[in-house]
Design an enzyme around this catalytic site. Structure first.
Site, mmCIF file in Angstrom:
data_model
loop_
_atom_site.group_PDB
_atom_site.id
_atom_site.type_symbol
_atom_site.label_atom_id
_atom_site.label_comp_id
_atom_site.label_asym_id
_atom_site.label_seq_id
_atom_site.Cartn_x
_atom_site.Cartn_y
_atom_site.Cartn_z
ATOM 1 N N HIS A 1 1.149 8.001 3.771
ATOM 2 C CA HIS A 1 1.923 7.317 4.807
ATOM 3 C C HIS A 1 3.422 7.576 4.707
ATOM 4 C CE1 HIS A 1 -1.851 5.404 5.616
ATOM 5 N NE2 HIS A 1 -1.913 4.935 4.390
ATOM 6 N N GLY B 1 -3.843 1.910 8.523
ATOM 7 C CA GLY B 1 -4.768 1.225 9.432
ATOM 8 C C GLY B 1 -4.462 -0.257 9.518
ATOM 9 N N ILE C 1 0.728 9.369 8.533
ATOM 10 C CA ILE C 1 0.099 8.459 9.502
ATOM 11 C C ILE C 1 0.421 7.014 9.148
ATOM 12 C CG2 ILE C 1 -1.805 10.038 10.055
ATOM 13 C CD1 ILE C 1 -3.580 8.384 8.135
ATOM 14 N N ASP D 1 0.852 -1.197 0.000
ATOM 15 C CA ASP D 1 0.000 0.000 0.000
ATOM 16 C C ASP D 1 0.884 1.243 0.000
ATOM 17 O OD1 ASP D 1 -1.653 2.137 0.437
ATOM 18 O OD2 ASP D 1 -2.756 1.241 2.095
#
Lengths: 288, 288
Positions: free
Chosen positions: A196, A214, A211, A191
């Site tokens: 990110h 998830g 961040i 991903d």
């Protein structure tokens, strides 16, 4: 397709993805969710990040034979820039092989409409099999919040309700530290969303810095479940469901609270320790 | 072949290796030599560990189109369990592409005999080209100490002498921290020797715990040269030679001392700060 009814997605043929993986990918995933000499036990490192007697973390099912960011494909007609991964459920039917060729088939299962102002919820399911043996490895179910696609059709009631957590204090608490570069390693498992990695993209998305994914947080909590419920044995964790409620910043400590519920089930929640914020909520696990 | 003359290796045909690499490999190598949010500047991370405007660290030439541990192959007849990588020289003729197919050709260039009690020194050279364009990317020269192959033939004099370091104080000093799991990440770039991951193997090799790969230390020092001599621009570092004098333990800080020598050349040395031990000696670099 933007103007059509979202329920048309239910009739699309399954999206097939075939991919090979090997020990390098398995170790890289483990490093990506923090199985390192600084963030894990020596036993965990030797089990999940070293090729002798290598085993695969159950949560790796979420990245194997992955169709990538399929909602961006035009045939789905989704306002992809406004989607959020809301819930994840992974069921393991058989241990994930350390190498091999997997095939996954993705189905859009259901769409719930919350109205033009709120958006829609899309449920998708991915069945993952060994391509050669046909062995059923895992079922990956997700709920995605389509913030830009409300009022485009779909059921208006009957949406599944996630379990709530017990009121009593939890039975086990595990704190696992993530690292400043956790997202940089994790993203090599597939991903590559710049949110990110790129400080500018993160800022324009409303975050002070990049961040964590998830599903990386999910993988870290999965390690806590393995330790807390399964004595570290990956073949014993057979299901892991939760809601994503807030992002983790790389470097934060993820505290997983676990409630044993008997009969091989448990509830869990994960919190970003430094900010006291729940990041994974209404967690449910099954184990042997 | 064990009984034959080592000089027969000079007549073997070049060993060809073809391999593709891509951005995932390039980023993984950079993470492996410490380009992370904890061990590098933000600029370094964006340049070498993020696919937008990605560039390749020059020292990655040492792992690209790698023949692996070729000395273990029976046709060389080498006592492979007793070999040590003694010296490394990398010359960059053109920037390494972020993706593509490379071909390398490995030649045994010379063997020096030090006698049955001491062993032999084998010089090998690897020429790396783009497979499609034919562009010459790099020359990788190594000296390997064959501790178990002395007295098996080879020249007895004329061995090249490595440059010595200046007597004066150095001009630039850069300290770069490695991490406890540096070797676990680095090995995914291709050198899976268990000495760098397995505590038991490390102990039986005489080390208190797994050691860092010499070429990982070399990559960390290469980052220091890029910063100290080339303003971070990888296309400006065109040569990097050194001797491996002692291993680094993951977690230690590698201090690189650099002497500018004018006319685009420099000398360098690297030390493991915590133990005060020289790990890379008699370093020589060329830059634009």
């Amino acid at each position: 397709m933007t103007a059509t009814d979202l329920t048309a997605l239910l009739d699309l043929p399954p999206r097939e993805t075939v991919a090979r993986h090997g020990i390098r990918d398995v170790i890289l995933y483990a490093l990506g969710v923090g199985v390192t000499r600084e963030g894990a036990t020596s036993k965990e490192v030797l089990r999940f990040a070293y090729e002798k007697d290598l085993q695969v973390l159950p949560t790796m099912a979420t990245v194997l034979a992955s169709p990538g960011f399929w909602m961006r494909q035009p045939e789905y007609g989704i306002d992809w820039q406004r989607v959020l991964h809301a819930e994840q459920s992974t069921r393991l039917h058989n241990p994930i092989p350390v190498e091999g060729e997997l095939i996954s088939r993705l189905y859009v299962e259901e769409v719930f409409d919350k109205g033009p102002a709120k958006g829609a919820i899309l449920y998708s399911r991915r069945e993952i099999h060994c391509k050669t043996s046909g062995l059923h490895i895992a079922t990956d179910r997700r709920a995605t919040f389509l913030r830009g696609d409300g009022g485009r059709g779909g059921r208006t009631e009957g949406q599944p309700v996630a379990r709530s957590l017990p009121e009593r204090p939890c039975d086990v608490t595990l704190a696992l530290r993530t690292r400043q570069d956790q997202a940089l390693i994790y993203r090599l498992s597939g991903d590559y969303n710049p949110l990110h990695a790129d400080p500018e993209v993160a800022r324009s998305g409303g975050f002070e810095r990049p961040i964590l994914h998830g599903l990386c947080t999910y993988g870290v909590a999965g390690r806590a479940l393995l330790t807390g419920l399964c004595d570290g044995d990956p073949s014993r964790l057979t299901r892991m469901d939760c809601r994503f409620s807030a992002p983790v910043y790389p470097g934060e400590t993820i505290v997983t609270e676990i409630w044993r519920e008997g009969a091989g089930t448990a509830a869990f929640r994960a919190t970003a320790l430094e900010r006291g914020i729940t990041v994974l909520d209404r967690g449910y696990a099954e184990h042997a």
